[in-house]
Design an enzyme around this catalytic site. Sequence first.
Site, PDB file in Angstrom:
ATOM      1  N   LYS A 108       0.753  -1.093  -0.001  1.00  0.00           N
ATOM      2  CA  LYS A 108       0.035  -0.075  -0.069  1.00  0.00           C
ATOM      3  C   LYS A 108       1.017   1.304  -0.038  1.00  0.00           C
ATOM      4  O   LYS A 108       1.847   1.383   0.707  1.00  0.00           O
ATOM      5  CB  LYS A 108      -0.809  -0.071   1.307  1.00  0.00           C
TER       6      LYS A 108
ATOM      7  N   SER B   6      -9.434   1.353   3.258  1.00  0.00           N
ATOM      8  CA  SER B   6      -8.842   2.082   2.436  1.00  0.00           C
ATOM      9  C   SER B   6      -7.641   1.279   1.549  1.00  0.00           C
ATOM     10  O   SER B   6      -7.205   2.157   0.486  1.00  0.00           O
ATOM     11  CB  SER B   6      -7.883   3.148   3.332  1.00  0.00           C
TER      12      SER B   6
ATOM     13  N   SER C 201      -9.392  -1.489   7.454  1.00  0.00           N
ATOM     14  CA  SER C 201      -8.873  -1.177   5.892  1.00  0.00           C
ATOM     15  C   SER C 201      -8.355  -2.353   5.407  1.00  0.00           C
ATOM     16  O   SER C 201      -8.147  -2.445   4.072  1.00  0.00           O
ATOM     17  CB  SER C 201      -7.890   0.081   5.930  1.00  0.00           C
TER      18      SER C 201
END
Length: 551
Positions: free
Chosen positions: A63, A137, A161
């Site tokens: 990420k 996310s 997330s």
Amino acid sequence: MTFARLRAAYATGVTPREVVEALDTSDDTVWTARADALAAADDLPRRFPGEKPPLYGIPFSVKDNIDVAGLPTTAACPDFAYTPTVSAPLVERLESAGAILVGKNNLDQFATGLTGARSPYGTPTNPFDARYIPGGSSSGSAVAVATGAVHFSIGTDTAGSGRVPAALCGVVGLKPSRGLVSTLGVVPACPSLDCPSVFAATVADATAVLDVVAGHEKADPWSRHLTPHTAAPRRIGVPRDLDDPDFAAAVARLERAGATPVPVDLAPFVAAGSLLYQAWVAERWTTLGDFVTAHPHSVHPVTREVLTKATTYTAADAFAAMHRLQALRAATAPVWDTVDALMVPTVPRTYTLDEVAADPIGTNAHLGRYTQFANLLDLAGIAVPAGFTPGGLPYGVQFLAPAGHDPALAALATAFEERVEVLLAVVGAHRTGQPLHPELAACGAEPVGPMWTAKAYRLFALPGGRPGLVRVAADGAAVEVELHRIPPAGLGALLAGIPAPLGLGSVELADGRTVTGFLAEAYAVAGAPDITAYGSWPAYLGAQVNFGSAR
């Protein structure tokens, strides 16, 4: 492809370069930066000439709020970007274990959100239905794994997330106990709650990654030593009075795995989760407030609205929230005297992109109903696929237990995973013996056998030598299909490669079951030969061969 299948391929002579070259990383909404994966793949044999480390040659991504030396860290905010000279310790551990970094993934800006729709780099496409959100996310990380662009990805999980996008994309999302994996080199959201997470196709693969990245880091004030609990959970708490047929089916699978469901009151857990985007949002402001104040127009409007709410809270509000959380921790503590773990839905429902655009904050809050309390109550968690809804979307559940129970949860999730059966109805080129069957096998599919659909379909010969199965309102007939069992993550990878006008949808079988199957869009069959009378695609092909021979 699971780690085991990839290792088997390497044993037959496949090279790391060949594996990397086969990856499709073309979707720009999934990526913010690419690494030189080919160079890393070519260097592996030199680095590891003898015994191979545990993640040798396995492609992964991270990420883009996690530092990788030489690649920009943007947190999905270009004006925030910086280029670190040192990678996060977890990245160093993965590369030392032989994993190949492919690149960095898109996310909800500053890891603030659960929808996947708060990024200037675009919204990654839900691999099962482009009308729906991918979840956030860690949106790009989940989609990358679901579509087979990488074999695992590292995300983060503060409010869910690492679990919400896993559920919406049909993959495993492992949220370790807080402090088990260091957050050094991770852009802070809520430092006291932040937690790196793992996305993978299976529980075994996710656990193999956790084994590499877990470990105390002296320089990390949030890192901690935890005593692992390994005893397999047997008494599993489930929400009392939850009227959800998909969850009821998951409970039945849980019982088949040998566990005993125990109804519990989830109210104090949910109440704890509701605190996260109240006073706890002020913790986000301690790390991001100066940037947001100095660059308000660089921040996504929804993200800016969420973060600036922190300025309305006082120190008294923060202490009141801490006291309320302590009371809720006391209220939930007796639950662990009666159960070994919890099983709850990962999300209450899946929203469309339009629904999220109409109510970005309300839909986000609802998505986090079952995930937001985990870190506040110091729980470990793992989200696993549990099948599909009648509308063809992935459905997932998560297992939760107190910190340190990560090995126990993995054992429970594995037992549950082994009971999940996704049936796929194959019509044509992916059937056994047909040209595209190897693609199906590579996704982990196992044949079950032939079956007939309900008398509600017509079969057409589409241009390019493909069959098209269409449900019709009248004059339908039964068509023979071939059933396969396939892992949910494998189904996502398969779907990513299906060209229009074909797709996956719900197919009704002659015995009344509804399964996922190949269907064609109605517009595509206009003018195409109706071959329903042949009964199946192989029968039609055989007739064409015989006709040609006769001529």
